[in-house]
Design a protein around this motif. Structure first.
Motif, mmCIF file in Angstrom:
data_model
loop_
_atom_site.group_PDB
_atom_site.id
_atom_site.type_symbol
_atom_site.label_atom_id
_atom_site.label_comp_id
_atom_site.label_asym_id
_atom_site.label_seq_id
_atom_site.Cartn_x
_atom_site.Cartn_y
_atom_site.Cartn_z
ATOM 1 N N ARG A 134 -58.223 -104.900 -52.473
ATOM 2 C CA ARG A 134 -56.949 -105.061 -53.182
ATOM 3 C C ARG A 134 -56.995 -104.285 -54.506
ATOM 4 O O ARG A 134 -56.070 -103.551 -54.844
ATOM 5 N N TYR A 137 -56.862 -100.428 -53.857
ATOM 6 C CA TYR A 137 -55.535 -99.889 -53.524
ATOM 7 C C TYR A 137 -54.547 -100.045 -54.673
ATOM 8 O O TYR A 137 -53.662 -99.210 -54.853
ATOM 9 N N VAL A 223 -42.552 -107.975 -55.488
ATOM 10 C CA VAL A 223 -43.973 -107.705 -55.299
ATOM 11 C C VAL A 223 -44.307 -106.235 -55.501
ATOM 12 O O VAL A 223 -45.335 -105.900 -56.060
ATOM 13 N N ARG B 177 -49.108 -104.435 -46.805
ATOM 14 C CA ARG B 177 -49.462 -105.436 -47.817
ATOM 15 C C ARG B 177 -50.272 -106.584 -47.227
ATOM 16 O O ARG B 177 -51.191 -107.111 -47.864
ATOM 17 N N THR B 181 -53.581 -103.645 -48.229
ATOM 18 C CA THR B 181 -53.687 -103.815 -49.682
ATOM 19 C C THR B 181 -53.776 -105.293 -50.076
ATOM 20 O O THR B 181 -54.102 -105.613 -51.210
ATOM 21 N N ARG B 182 -53.475 -106.185 -49.133
ATOM 22 C CA ARG B 182 -53.592 -107.628 -49.355
ATOM 23 C C ARG B 182 -52.812 -108.096 -50.586
ATOM 24 O O ARG B 182 -53.300 -108.847 -51.432
ATOM 25 N N GLU B 183 -51.565 -107.611 -50.623
ATOM 26 C CA GLU B 183 -50.635 -108.043 -51.661
ATOM 27 C C GLU B 183 -49.642 -109.015 -51.033
ATOM 28 O O GLU B 183 -49.401 -108.973 -49.832
ATOM 29 N N PRO B 184 -49.033 -109.860 -51.849
ATOM 30 C CA PRO B 184 -48.082 -110.819 -51.281
ATOM 31 C C PRO B 184 -46.799 -110.135 -50.782
ATOM 32 O O PRO B 184 -46.442 -109.063 -51.256
ATOM 33 N N VAL B 185 -46.155 -110.745 -49.803
ATOM 34 C CA VAL B 185 -44.842 -110.271 -49.354
ATOM 35 C C VAL B 185 -43.842 -111.416 -49.515
ATOM 36 O O VAL B 185 -44.215 -112.580 -49.482
#
Lengths: 230, 230
Positions: A134, A137, A223, B177, B181-185
Motif C-alpha cells: 500500500r 503504490y 478515496v 484498490r 493498492t489495498r485502498e478503501p473503496v
C-alpha cells in the motif's frame, strides 16, 4: 511514506546509507527475498532460505527484520526508494499513454514482471507485506500525479482535477488484467486505458467532489483523493 | 466455460446434478475449501483439512479432484454457475453505476469479501486456480456486456463499442484498490469509475479498433475484444 527503516522494524541506529556494510546487507537480503519470492512464492520463503542465499546470518536476519514478513516489507520499501519519475512528453494525452505503456512494457518481460507480481501475491498472505505494498503504490501514484498537475498548469485539464484518481484510472485496467482476470495486455490495451482516462478528465469526471449533479451524494471521504495528494 | 466436471478432472459418469449425492459432495467440498481459504489462505489448505471439514473421505477427494488445486478450481467453477445477471436500470449511466456499486457492496462486508479475495490470492500460488479465475471472470464480464449491448440497441452508445472493455473499465479502479493498492473503496469511487467509463464510451474510446486517428496503430489483437464477445 515514513523512513523505511522504521517500517521494517529495524533499530538501525548505525545504518550508514548509502554504501555502508548495513546497506550492503540490506541489498543482499533484498536480492535473496526477490529470488525466493519469484522462484518459490511467499509461502515457501523462509529465514533459512534468505540466510543461505544472502550470506547473512540467521540471527542477524531475525534481529534486524524479525522474520520473513519484515524482510518482504523491507524489500518493498527498498523498491520504493528508486529515482523513478513519470514521463514528460509535453501533453497529458502523451503522458498518460506513456505511463500505461510503461506498465505493459514492464510486465511483458517475465523476468521483470516476476518481482512485482510476487509482491502483489505476498500481500494476500502477509499483513505486513500488504502494508508495504500500500505504501509503495501510494508513493508511486503520488509521483505519477505530476503529469496531471502539469496538465492543469498548462490548462489542459480542469483546475480541480483529482490527479490521484486519474493516474489510478490509467493503470487500473492493466492491473485488473495482470493480477485478477489474468488476461494479456498489450500496447493497444494500454492506449485504450490512457485514452479512456483522458476522456473522463475532459468530461470533468475527475473533478474533486464537493457536490455532483444527479445521483445521491456519496457518503464518506473521497478515496481517490489520497492524503498524500498533491 | 465448459462443463465444470471436466475441468475438475472428474470422470463423473454418474454425476446426477442437481441434487444428487454427487452434487451434495461437491458443495460440501466447496464449502470446506471456502472455509479453509478464507480462514487460513491457500498455502495452508490441505486435502486433510477439506476431508475433515467436508466429511468426504480423502481417497474420494484425491480420486475426484486430484488434490487441493483441483478442489479450488472446482469451487471457482461452481461459483461461476450461479444465475447472476447484470442490473437493468434503463440507462447505460445507471447500469454502469449499479455494476460498480455491486462490487463495492460485495466487498464492504468482510464475510462476503473473504472468498473472492482468497480466490484472487490463490491464483498467485496455483496455476489451476489462475486458470479457473480467468474463466470465472471471462464469463462474469461476458454477462456484464449485456448492459452495453442494450445501450447500443437504444442508441445510447456508439454501435461498435467494445462491450468487454467497457465493463472491465468500470470494475478496474475498484479491483485495483481492493487487490493491489489495498485502498478503501466506497460509493463515491464506484460512481467515479462508472462515470469515467461512460465518458470514454461517449468519446468513442471503446470503439472496436480497426484504425484509430493519431498514434501508431497498436500491434496484436485487441485484448478487450474477448473471444466470447457479444
Amino acid at each position: 511514506m515514513s523512513e523505511t527503516s522504521e517500517d521494517s522494524g529495524a533499530p538501525a541506529p548505525g545504518s550508514r546509507r548509502p554504501g555502508g556494510r548495513t546497506a550492503r546487507t540490506r541489498t543482499a537480503v533484498r536480492d535473496a527475498v526477490l529470488t525466493g519470492l519469484t522462484e518459490h512464492g511467499y509461502p515457501a520463503l523462509t529465514v533459512e532460505y534468505v540466510a543461505e542465499h544472502s550470506g547473512v546470518h540467521k540471527t542477524t536476519l531475525y534481529r534486524r527484520w524479525g522474520g520473513v514478513e519484515g524482510m518482504v516489507a523491507d524489500a518493498l520499501d527498498l523498491a520504493g526508494e528508486d529515482a523513478w519519475t513519470p514521463p514528460d512528453t509535453g501533453s497529458l494525452a502523451g503522458d498518460l499513454r506513456a505511463l500505461a505503456r510503461e506498465v505493459v512494457e514492464g510486465f511483458s518481460d517475465p523476468a521483470h514482471a516476476a518481482a512485482p507480481t510476487a509482491f502483489v501475491g505476498a500481500a494476500f498472505q502477509s499483513p505486513r507485506a500488504a502494508d508495504a505494498l500500500r505504501s509503495f503504490y501510494a508513493e508511486r501514484f503520488r509521483r505519477c500525479e505530476e503529469v496531471v498537475t502539469r496538465a492543469m498548469d498548462r490548462g489542459e485539464a480542469p483546475a480541480a482535477t483529482d490527479a490521484g484518481a486519474v493516474v489510478r484510472a490509467v493503470s487500473a485496467p492493466l492491473f485488473l488484467r495482470l493480477f485478477v482476470t489474468r488476461e494479456p495486455v498489450d500496447e493497444s490495451v494500454a492506449d485504450q486505458a490512457a485514452d479512456a482516462a483522458l476522456a473522463a478528465v475532459n468530461a470533468g469526471v475527475f473533478g474533486r467532489r464537493t457536490e455532483r449533479p444527479g445521483q445521491a451524494s456519496a457518503p464518506g471521504a473521497a478515496v481517490g483523493t489520497s492524503a498524500a495528494g498533491s
